[in-house]
Design an enzyme around this catalytic site. Structure first.
Site, short mmCIF file in Angstrom:
data_model
loop_
_atom_site.label_atom_id
_atom_site.label_comp_id
_atom_site.label_asym_id
_atom_site.label_seq_id
_atom_site.Cartn_x
_atom_site.Cartn_y
_atom_site.Cartn_z
N ASP A 1 0.64 -1.25 0.04
CA ASP A 1 0.02 0.22 0.01
C ASP A 1 0.77 1.31 -0.04
O ASP A 1 2.06 1.25 0.52
CB ASP A 1 -0.76 -0.04 1.22
CG ASP A 1 -2.04 1.05 1.06
OD1 ASP A 1 -2.43 1.41 -0.03
OD2 ASP A 1 -2.60 1.33 2.17
N GLY A 2 0.16 2.43 -0.62
CA GLY A 2 1.06 3.50 -0.69
C GLY A 2 1.55 4.25 -1.72
O GLY A 2 2.10 5.20 -1.82
N TRP B 1 2.75 8.08 -2.47
CA TRP B 1 4.39 8.04 -2.90
C TRP B 1 4.06 9.04 -4.13
O TRP B 1 5.08 9.80 -4.22
CB TRP B 1 4.71 6.63 -3.26
CG TRP B 1 6.22 6.88 -3.63
CD1 TRP B 1 7.38 6.73 -2.95
CD2 TRP B 1 6.65 7.00 -4.85
NE1 TRP B 1 8.59 6.86 -3.54
CE2 TRP B 1 8.12 7.06 -5.13
CE3 TRP B 1 6.07 7.06 -6.27
CZ2 TRP B 1 8.91 7.25 -6.10
CZ3 TRP B 1 6.75 7.51 -7.54
CH2 TRP B 1 8.16 7.12 -7.46
N ASN C 1 -10.85 -3.06 -5.04
CA ASN C 1 -10.41 -2.04 -5.81
C ASN C 1 -10.81 -1.73 -7.25
O ASN C 1 -10.86 -0.85 -7.88
CB ASN C 1 -8.69 -2.54 -6.23
CG ASN C 1 -7.70 -2.38 -5.04
OD1 ASN C 1 -6.84 -3.03 -4.77
ND2 ASN C 1 -8.16 -1.13 -3.97
N GLU D 1 1.86 -13.00 12.48
CA GLU D 1 2.58 -11.80 12.97
C GLU D 1 2.38 -10.61 12.30
O GLU D 1 2.95 -10.77 11.05
CB GLU D 1 3.94 -11.96 13.34
CG GLU D 1 4.27 -13.31 14.46
CD GLU D 1 3.70 -12.73 15.78
OE1 GLU D 1 3.80 -11.70 16.18
OE2 GLU D 1 2.91 -13.78 16.51
C1 IPE Z 1 -5.31 -2.71 -0.11
O1 IPE Z 1 -5.15 -1.39 -0.25
C2 IPE Z 1 -5.29 -3.34 -1.21
C3 IPE Z 1 -4.03 -3.66 -2.07
C4 IPE Z 1 -2.87 -3.23 -1.56
C5 IPE Z 1 -3.98 -4.32 -3.23
P1 IPE Z 1 -6.07 -0.38 -0.42
O2 IPE Z 1 -5.51 1.02 -0.46
O3 IPE Z 1 -7.21 -0.84 -1.47
O4 IPE Z 1 -6.88 -0.44 1.20
P2 IPE Z 1 -7.66 0.59 1.99
O5 IPE Z 1 -8.74 1.07 1.00
O6 IPE Z 1 -6.76 1.79 2.28
O7 IPE Z 1 -8.32 -0.19 3.02
C1 IPE Z 2 -1.62 0.21 -3.51
O1 IPE Z 2 -1.48 1.45 -3.32
C2 IPE Z 2 -2.02 -0.40 -4.68
C3 IPE Z 2 -3.23 -0.88 -4.89
C4 IPE Z 2 -4.26 -0.91 -3.73
C5 IPE Z 2 -3.53 -1.42 -6.22
P1 IPE Z 2 -2.67 2.57 -3.39
O2 IPE Z 2 -3.14 2.94 -4.70
O3 IPE Z 2 -3.59 2.18 -2.35
O4 IPE Z 2 -1.89 3.85 -2.72
P2 IPE Z 2 -2.48 4.98 -1.37
O5 IPE Z 2 -3.16 4.07 -0.42
O6 IPE Z 2 -3.68 5.66 -2.20
O7 IPE Z 2 -1.37 5.93 -1.17
MG MG Z 3 -4.15 2.19 -0.35
#
Ligand code: IPE
Ligand code: IPE
Ligand code: MG
Length: 259
Positions: free
Chosen positions: A18-19, A23, A66, A205
């Site tokens: 995530d992130g 980024w 997603n 964990e």
């Molecule tokens: C979780 O991240 C799914 C993946 C990393 C593929 P999300 O960004 O979709 O999760 P939420 O919406 O913050 O819970």
């Molecule tokens: C994770 O990054 C990738 C997927 C969920 C596909 P995000 O797209 O959720 O990035 P943030 O959480 O919005 O920063």
């Molecule tokens: Mg995310």
């Protein structure tokens, strides 16, 4: 750098990557640039896990939820996934990595399935590490699908309701075929599971880091594994230093009787 004891590695490591969006925003770039950069982090972490000797790595690449993102972002993610699968083919074969997808693959575009299917087939016999990509994956959906499969067996008279126990249900879950999760990492600062491996993470964990996925690299993985090795896994028992024995795990995460 964190010191890892390679004789006590987590068998199954799972990562909520995530992130990417944050980024990109921090760099003044668009969200999809973050996803592109994130796919390079996937390559680095797969390589690092393989070198370390991790047996199973499960990466949350695209959740069932997603699909609710803007169309252009979903389309870009699917193209990046296709690019990743094409680009990594040689690397996976060279390092003996078996790739497989878990999740509702019938929802993936044909353009993805046409590269995914042969890659799964061509790496099926490799045993260096199992890389599971969670694509159109949801933990609740996986439980529902496995219940449905068992219900069909009951309806067909092949399974008695009383014969259903935890291993029976788990045996229908593709994510569990590499065993329960030992270490679950989430990057990007949020401290939630977001419908990832619900069943398999029952005794995982958990390791949360603020590092955004595109910036995650091999030393971050080693740091997570080192933190895992500091934990006392009790599985409901008393601490190991007063005589409780915690691990290794039997299939499906249940400590074996007599251990
Ligand atoms: C979780 O991240 C799914 C993946 C990393 C593929 P999300 O960004 O979709 O999760 P939420 O919406 O913050 O819970
Ligand atoms: C994770 O990054 C990738 C997927 C969920 C596909 P995000 O797209 O959720 O990035 P943030 O959480 O919005 O920063
Ligand atoms: Mg995310």
């Amino acid at each position: 750098m964190a010191l890892v004891d390679v004789s006590r590695l987590p068998h199954h490591v799972a990562v909520i990557m995530d992130g990417n969006g944050r980024w990109a925003r921090a760099q003044g770039r668009i969200r999809t640039d973050g996803h592109a950069e994130g796919s390079h982090a996937v390559r680095r972490v797969v390589r690092a896990a393989r070198r370390l000797g991790v047996r199973a790595l499960t990466l949350y690449a695209f959740s069932e939820q997603n699909w609710n993102r803007p169309r252009v972002e979903v389309d870009t993610l699917m193209e990046l996934l296709r690019d990743y699968l094409l680009r990594e083919r040689a690397e996976l074969l060279e390092h003996g990595i078996r790739l497989r997808a878990i999740g509702r693959r019938d929802k993936l575009p044909a353009r993805v399935r046409e590269v995914l299917d042969p890659l799964e087939r061509d790496t099926a016999a490799l045993d260096g590490m199992v890389l599971s990509l969670a694509l159109s994956y949801g933990g609740r959906e996986e439980i529902v699908d496995s219940v449905r499969a068992l219900a069909a067996q009951v309806a067909a008279g092949r399974l008695a309701p009383d014969a259903i126990d935890e291993p029976t249900l788990a045996s229908e879950m593709p994510s569990l075929s590499v065993g329960p999760v030992d270490l679950l990492i989430r990057t990007g600062g949020e401290q939630r599971i977001s419908n990832f491996l619900l069943w398999g993470s029952a005794y995982a964990e958990l390791y949360f880091t603020d590092t955004l996925w595109p910036a995650f690299d091999a030393p971050d993985l080693y740091g997570a594994v080192a933190a895992f090795q500091q934990r006392d896994r009790r599985f409901g028992r008393v601490p190991s230093d007063v005589g409780g024995y915690a691990g290794p795990l039997a299939p499906h995460g249940l400590p074996q009787a007599g251990e």
